[in-house]
Design a protein around this motif. Structure first.
Motif, PDB file in Angstrom:
ATOM      1  N   GLU A   1       6.517   9.437  -8.197  1.00 45.83           N
ATOM      2  CA  GLU A   1       6.207   9.350  -6.768  1.00 45.83           C
ATOM      3  C   GLU A   1       4.721   9.610  -6.531  1.00 45.83           C
ATOM      4  O   GLU A   1       4.161  10.605  -6.980  1.00 45.83           O
ATOM      5  CB  GLU A   1       7.040  10.340  -5.970  1.00 45.83           C
TER       6      GLU A   1
ATOM      7  N   GLU B   1       4.010   4.694  -0.047  1.00 49.31           N
ATOM      8  CA  GLU B   1       4.608   4.823  -1.368  1.00 49.31           C
ATOM      9  C   GLU B   1       3.987   3.763  -2.278  1.00 49.31           C
ATOM     10  O   GLU B   1       3.861   2.609  -1.900  1.00 49.31           O
ATOM     11  CB  GLU B   1       6.130   4.646  -1.269  1.00 49.31           C
TER      12      GLU B   1
ATOM     13  N   TYR C   1      13.197  10.302  -3.475  1.00 51.52           N
ATOM     14  CA  TYR C   1      12.546   9.189  -4.159  1.00 51.52           C
ATOM     15  C   TYR C   1      13.256   8.837  -5.464  1.00 51.52           C
ATOM     16  O   TYR C   1      13.575   9.700  -6.270  1.00 51.52           O
ATOM     17  CB  TYR C   1      11.093   9.548  -4.447  1.00 51.52           C
TER      18      TYR C   1
END
Length: 318
Positions: free
Chosen positions: A124, A132, A186
């Motif tokens: 991440e 992102e 995530y």
């Protein structure tokens, strides 16, 4: 009333065969054509750029590493015996550099934009604008690049955009309410899949928005290719997901570049956009009988494409 029928798929003479980019390009004269290949310093991107240059095109390698880009351009120029390739800085993780790239390019006619650069299953992380990273680099950076180059693409008359996608889109749709994974836990592989679905939807949306300007966009699945793209994938992650890669025939970058070259040159694709291509042909719908191939319907849905387009415009403007 006549019975509705499904239009036949668009296939090439190479469809279903493992061929190289050079074989697909043979007989095509791209003299006088210009191309930009993102991530053109290595892997599939380098082979796409080399093949286009051999066929006569002038190619700009849009790369994050200036040194790697310069070395790749020099390699291509030695191979073709002319100044066919050059490198220019582009960091898809920073939209400011994308805007700078399109500003420097200006209105010079551009025949081909190959959106090849990307990342896969990364830990991440965030882009310079806080998105992102996989969504930001694989989709938003290319969205900003392609839309910023529309005047140049339109000036070419019949330009093509090729989005490098993946069978990874099978794993996830784009969450339009949380594209940057701020409200969910995530998952690197689902984030990758969502970014590839975004690539497919972009091809649909871009073609709808700019068909009247003579520009089309198609998404390409290159197959399983041995490149540095999978450097973040660890063996234990593969085991945890129950994947068995022993049955997958890995292709070389020369083979993995073949469908992108077909998308760039095929006369049967003239004026046609919004497709998902694989094995040098239009992909069939996904089926459980051949789970690593085919296209999931959500990734070509025109309403989803339009919703993603509107979201992307807001995100790159912010």
């Amino acid at each position: 009333m006549p019975r509705e029928t499904t239009p036949p798929r668009i296939l090439s003479a190479f469809a279903g065969r493992i061929v190289t980019a050079g074989e697909v390009a043979a007989g095509h004269d791209l003299s006088g054509r210009t191309a930009i290949v993102t991530g053109g310093a290595g892997g599939i991107g380098l082979e796409i750029a080399r093949t286009l240059a051999v066929a006569g095109a002038t190619v700009t390698l849009a790369v994050r590493s200036r040194d790697a880009g310069a070395a790749a351009a020099a390699e291509i120029n030695r191979a073709v015996g002319r100044a066919a390739a050059s490198a220019a800085f582009l960091d898809l993780a920073d939209l400011a550099t994308v805007r700078g790239f399109t500003r420097i390019w200006g209105g010079r006619p551009l025949d081909l934009l190959i959106a090849n650069a990307g990342v896969m299953a990364t830990p991440e992380s965030r882009t310079a604008q806080g998105h992102e990273s996989q969504f930001g680099i694989n989709h938003l950076g290319h969205f900003q690049l392609a839309t910023g180059l529309v005047p140049a693409l339109a000036a070419a008359g019949s330009a093509r955009v090729v989005m490098m996608s993946s069978a990874g889109h099978h794993d996830a749709d784009v969450d339009l309410d949380d594209p940057d994974w701020r409200r969910r836990t995530y998952d690197p592989f689902l984030a990758y899949g969502a970014s590839k679905t975004a690539n497919n939807l972009f091809a649909v949306g871009f073609s709808r928005h700019f068909a009247d300007d003579g520009i089309t966009a198609n998404a390409v699945h290159p197959g399983a290719v041995a490149t540095a793209l999978g450097r973040h994938v660890r063996p234990e992650q593969i085991a945890d997901r129950g994947w068995d890669f022993s049955t997958i025939a890995m292709q070389t970058p020369e083979q993995g570049a073949a469908t992108a070259i077909w998308a760039s040159t095929a006369p049967e694709l003239a004026g046609i956009g919004g497709l998902y291509l694989e094995e040098c042909g239009e992909a069939p719908p996904w089926s459980a009988e051949r789970p690593l191939w085919g296209v999931k319907p959500y990734s070509r849905d025109p309403d989803r494409a339009e919703a993603l387009w509107a979201l992307s415009e807001r995100l790159v403007a912010g």
